[in-house]
Design a protein around this motif. Sequence first.
Motif, PDB file in Angstrom:
ATOM      1  N   HIS A  90      56.535 -35.657 -48.026  1.00 46.52           N
ATOM      2  CA  HIS A  90      57.318 -36.294 -46.963  1.00 46.52           C
ATOM      3  C   HIS A  90      58.100 -37.511 -47.453  1.00 46.52           C
ATOM      4  O   HIS A  90      58.485 -38.353 -46.650  1.00 46.52           O
ATOM      5  N   ALA A 104      65.888 -43.355 -59.483  1.00 40.84           N
ATOM      6  CA  ALA A 104      64.634 -42.759 -59.023  1.00 40.84           C
ATOM      7  C   ALA A 104      64.807 -42.221 -57.609  1.00 40.84           C
ATOM      8  O   ALA A 104      65.345 -42.903 -56.736  1.00 40.84           O
ATOM      9  N   VAL A 105      64.371 -40.995 -57.407  1.00 41.26           N
ATOM     10  CA  VAL A 105      64.407 -40.383 -56.068  1.00 41.26           C
ATOM     11  C   VAL A 105      63.106 -39.602 -55.863  1.00 41.26           C
ATOM     12  O   VAL A 105      62.421 -39.247 -56.818  1.00 41.26           O
ATOM     13  N   TYR A 106      62.790 -39.358 -54.594  1.00 44.94           N
ATOM     14  CA  TYR A 106      61.660 -38.492 -54.263  1.00 44.94           C
ATOM     15  C   TYR A 106      62.154 -37.048 -54.292  1.00 44.94           C
ATOM     16  O   TYR A 106      62.901 -36.623 -53.410  1.00 44.94           O
ATOM     17  N   HIS A 109      61.818 -34.807 -51.274  1.00 44.33           N
ATOM     18  CA  HIS A 109      62.492 -35.175 -50.033  1.00 44.33           C
ATOM     19  C   HIS A 109      64.009 -35.186 -50.188  1.00 44.33           C
ATOM     20  O   HIS A 109      64.716 -35.895 -49.469  1.00 44.33           O
ATOM     21  N   ILE A 110      64.508 -34.459 -51.171  1.00 39.76           N
ATOM     22  CA  ILE A 110      65.931 -34.132 -51.191  1.00 39.76           C
ATOM     23  C   ILE A 110      66.018 -32.639 -51.487  1.00 39.76           C
ATOM     24  O   ILE A 110      65.091 -32.047 -52.057  1.00 39.76           O
ATOM     25  N   ASP A 114      71.306 -30.935 -53.233  1.00 41.02           N
ATOM     26  CA  ASP A 114      71.793 -32.311 -53.341  1.00 41.02           C
ATOM     27  C   ASP A 114      71.950 -32.731 -54.803  1.00 41.02           C
ATOM     28  O   ASP A 114      72.599 -33.734 -55.098  1.00 41.02           O
ATOM     29  N   GLU A 175      57.881 -54.924 -56.970  1.00 40.19           N
ATOM     30  CA  GLU A 175      58.942 -54.453 -56.064  1.00 40.19           C
ATOM     31  C   GLU A 175      59.486 -53.096 -56.523  1.00 40.19           C
ATOM     32  O   GLU A 175      59.649 -52.180 -55.730  1.00 40.19           O
ATOM     33  N   ALA A 178      57.153 -50.201 -55.805  1.00 37.10           N
ATOM     34  CA  ALA A 178      56.585 -50.220 -54.452  1.00 37.10           C
ATOM     35  C   ALA A 178      56.609 -48.844 -53.788  1.00 37.10           C
ATOM     36  O   ALA A 178      55.857 -48.604 -52.849  1.00 37.10           O
ATOM     37  N   GLY A 179      57.451 -47.951 -54.263  1.00 39.82           N
ATOM     38  CA  GLY A 179      57.555 -46.646 -53.633  1.00 39.82           C
ATOM     39  C   GLY A 179      56.576 -45.621 -54.183  1.00 39.82           C
ATOM     40  O   GLY A 179      56.733 -44.427 -53.930  1.00 39.82           O
TER      41      GLY A 179
ATOM     42  N   TYR B  26      74.725 -34.407 -42.531  1.00 36.04           N
ATOM     43  CA  TYR B  26      73.648 -34.604 -43.496  1.00 36.04           C
ATOM     44  C   TYR B  26      74.174 -35.508 -44.596  1.00 36.04           C
ATOM     45  O   TYR B  26      75.169 -35.197 -45.239  1.00 36.04           O
ATOM     46  N   GLY B  28      72.049 -38.794 -46.810  1.00 34.96           N
ATOM     47  CA  GLY B  28      70.894 -38.905 -47.701  1.00 34.96           C
ATOM     48  C   GLY B  28      69.798 -37.922 -47.332  1.00 34.96           C
ATOM     49  O   GLY B  28      69.047 -37.452 -48.162  1.00 34.96           O
ATOM     50  N   GLY B  29      69.696 -37.649 -46.042  1.00 31.35           N
ATOM     51  CA  GLY B  29      68.692 -36.681 -45.588  1.00 31.35           C
ATOM     52  C   GLY B  29      67.293 -37.252 -45.461  1.00 31.35           C
ATOM     53  O   GLY B  29      66.360 -36.538 -45.091  1.00 31.35           O
ATOM     54  N   THR B  30      67.125 -38.546 -45.770  1.00 31.11           N
ATOM     55  CA  THR B  30      65.753 -39.078 -45.807  1.00 31.11           C
ATOM     56  C   THR B  30      65.094 -39.012 -44.433  1.00 31.11           C
ATOM     57  O   THR B  30      63.883 -38.847 -44.333  1.00 31.11           O
ATOM     58  N   ASP B  31      65.883 -39.147 -43.361  1.00 23.66           N
ATOM     59  CA  ASP B  31      65.301 -39.015 -42.023  1.00 23.66           C
ATOM     60  C   ASP B  31      65.340 -37.564 -41.550  1.00 23.66           C
ATOM     61  O   ASP B  31      64.341 -37.039 -41.064  1.00 23.66           O
ATOM     62  N   LEU B  33      65.401 -34.675 -43.111  1.00 21.63           N
ATOM     63  CA  LEU B  33      64.445 -33.749 -43.737  1.00 21.63           C
ATOM     64  C   LEU B  33      63.035 -33.976 -43.193  1.00 21.63           C
ATOM     65  O   LEU B  33      62.285 -33.021 -42.987  1.00 21.63           O
ATOM     66  N   GLY B  34      62.695 -35.233 -42.914  1.00 18.53           N
ATOM     67  CA  GLY B  34      61.398 -35.525 -42.314  1.00 18.53           C
ATOM     68  C   GLY B  34      61.290 -34.921 -40.923  1.00 18.53           C
ATOM     69  O   GLY B  34      60.257 -34.352 -40.559  1.00 18.53           O
ATOM     70  N   LYS B  37      60.818 -31.225 -41.432  1.00 20.41           N
ATOM     71  CA  LYS B  37      59.455 -30.896 -41.882  1.00 20.41           C
ATOM     72  C   LYS B  37      58.453 -31.072 -40.749  1.00 20.41           C
ATOM     73  O   LYS B  37      57.444 -30.377 -40.700  1.00 20.41           O
ATOM     74  N   ASN B  38      58.728 -32.032 -39.848  1.00 21.24           N
ATOM     75  CA  ASN B  38      57.825 -32.259 -38.715  1.00 21.24           C
ATOM     76  C   ASN B  38      58.152 -31.371 -37.512  1.00 21.24           C
ATOM     77  O   ASN B  38      57.627 -31.598 -36.427  1.00 21.24           O
ATOM     78  N   SER B  99      61.624 -47.757 -49.513  1.00 26.39           N
ATOM     79  CA  SER B  99      61.157 -47.949 -50.886  1.00 26.39           C
ATOM     80  C   SER B  99      62.346 -47.772 -51.830  1.00 26.39           C
ATOM     81  O   SER B  99      63.391 -47.274 -51.416  1.00 26.39           O
ATOM     82  N   GLN B 101      63.013 -45.601 -54.044  1.00 22.93           N
ATOM     83  CA  GLN B 101      63.482 -44.211 -54.111  1.00 22.93           C
ATOM     84  C   GLN B 101      64.301 -43.846 -52.879  1.00 22.93           C
ATOM     85  O   GLN B 101      65.305 -43.132 -52.990  1.00 22.93           O
ATOM     86  N   LEU B 102      63.854 -44.293 -51.713  1.00 22.50           N
ATOM     87  CA  LEU B 102      64.596 -43.957 -50.483  1.00 22.50           C
ATOM     88  C   LEU B 102      65.882 -44.768 -50.389  1.00 22.50           C
ATOM     89  O   LEU B 102      66.890 -44.285 -49.876  1.00 22.50           O
ATOM     90  N   VAL B 105      68.833 -43.186 -52.003  1.00 21.20           N
ATOM     91  CA  VAL B 105      69.328 -41.964 -51.369  1.00 21.20           C
ATOM     92  C   VAL B 105      69.832 -42.244 -49.951  1.00 21.20           C
ATOM     93  O   VAL B 105      70.870 -41.750 -49.531  1.00 21.20           O
ATOM     94  N   ARG B 117      60.197 -43.983 -35.138  1.00 16.78           N
ATOM     95  CA  ARG B 117      58.986 -43.669 -35.890  1.00 16.78           C
ATOM     96  C   ARG B 117      57.759 -43.550 -34.995  1.00 16.78           C
ATOM     97  O   ARG B 117      56.653 -43.412 -35.508  1.00 16.78           O
TER      98      ARG B 117
END
Lengths: 206, 322
Positions: A90, A104-106, A109-110, A114, A175, A178-179, B26, B28-31, B33-34, B37-38, B99, B101-102, B105, B117
């Motif tokens: 997630h 850095a990316v997750y 979650h992409i 992309d 910092e 942190a992710g 669409y 970054g999709g960070t929201d 895609l969540g 998924k939910n 974070s 990473q987010l 993106v 949230r």
Amino acid sequence: MAEKDISRRIFIKRLGTGVAGSGLALSQLSAAVSAGKDDDAGEKAPKDQVLLQLTVNGKAVRLHIPASLTLAELLRDRLNLSGTKVVCNHGECGACTVLLDGKAVYSCHILALDAAGKEVLTVEGLLKGEELHPLQEAFVKEDGLQCGFCTPGQIMSAYALLKQKPHPTPDDIREGMAGNLCRCGAYPKIAQSVLAAAKSNARAER
Amino acid sequence: MNQQFEYINPQSLDEAVKLAGQGSVYAGGTDLLGLMKNDIAHPQRLVNLKALPELKAVERQKGKGLRLGALVTLNELAENEMLQKDFPAISQAAGSAASPQLRNVGTLGGNLCQRPRCWYFRGDFDCLRKGGATCFAMDGENKYHCVVGGDGCYIVHPSDMAVALLALEAKLEIYGPGGQRLLPISHFYVLPEDDPTVETVLQPGEIITSVIVPEQPVGSRSVFVKFRERSAWDFAVVSVAAALQVQNGAISGGKIALGGVAPVPWLDKKLNNTLAGTALDENGINKIAASALTDAEPLEQNGYKVILARNMIKGVLQSLAG
């Protein structure tokens, strides 16, 4: 054994599949890549699939995927690069962290799409043959892990951090990292490992 | 991921708008895609705005202010030296979101349009916001919910950027099937009393293309502070953004916006009416803080937010006075 000379094999023996289990799949990546090359440019994509082209650990990849495939699913299930771990799926825990065009990316979650036309670097891509990356060596030397499952993601975050800030302060590390969560709570030693790697980089620069 | 959808790279903004009518935009999709998924969002089509480079610019024109493209990432905002110097509330808000990473993106436009949230909304509850009949937070676990502006639904809006931009009196450029419109961000968000199922006034096919931030008057200072339960990678329990002009030790103009207290980024009327003319000394700061959230109606578990918000306002004013 001199700590500098930890080989990938010894490293895996010590840690099980955590950090560098990753390296095992390089040969399979090559197989997947060459399979991709067999596609004719004009070939029609299978039903509900689209063509994706990107670079993974320096190698061109070309394959057909469903649009719903995440980058982590592409790496692990299609390219057999299982060093990238999926834990929360997630975009929250960081175990799946990879670099996309240097950032850095997750990867959970992409979408794989992309990453079209971009460069992906996974923990497997840090190895030079059998030789560990200084960050991987630092995590071993400093004991920067317990179970090791979050470690590939920690190392990729640290890699991105040191690329941007080669001489990080402890605050920069907290910092920048942190992710990435560590359920074993090995944070102090993770931070220490990153600092040690930065210092060894600095020594190498001199 | 379990859902099936098509993924389209539009060639132009007009094409994106046309396609987005029957799908989701669409970025970054960070929201999104969540949400997928939910099992909350089920778009048949994703229109990839990342294909449109014209939405990625950060520009500043003398006299006209800032134009921030909706696709600028949060990290680009956080690391922009011009913003750090002249619009610190923007870079501070961007740098405190999510974070690393987010932030690499997630985009500005997406951050403004993210969905709440609330754990009942995100979880397997048929709540009012998802078209059900009940708000489960009202009598449930409501520690993180709103203390003001809730009416049937007690979400807080999660965007940090919106709070900073509200204090800076930003406007949103919105492009859609009906052409372009310019909307103050104070008119962008929707209270539950008007419609509990949406957070913004965006219509199907409409896209935020950029955010316009007016050049701040000489002597302005802006700041964004955010209280979280852990010091990184968390949403705001309460956030405060201030963009104020100070002359001779007193506030001469500007706004304070609050996050984490209401279903929309919140401009407390009484608080903002108390600002102009009030001295930034201990008495003045206390008076301003006490004027905040006087109409709050906390739920069972979130009364602490009123005290927290007032204390954070004090801290912000002290930092601007110092």
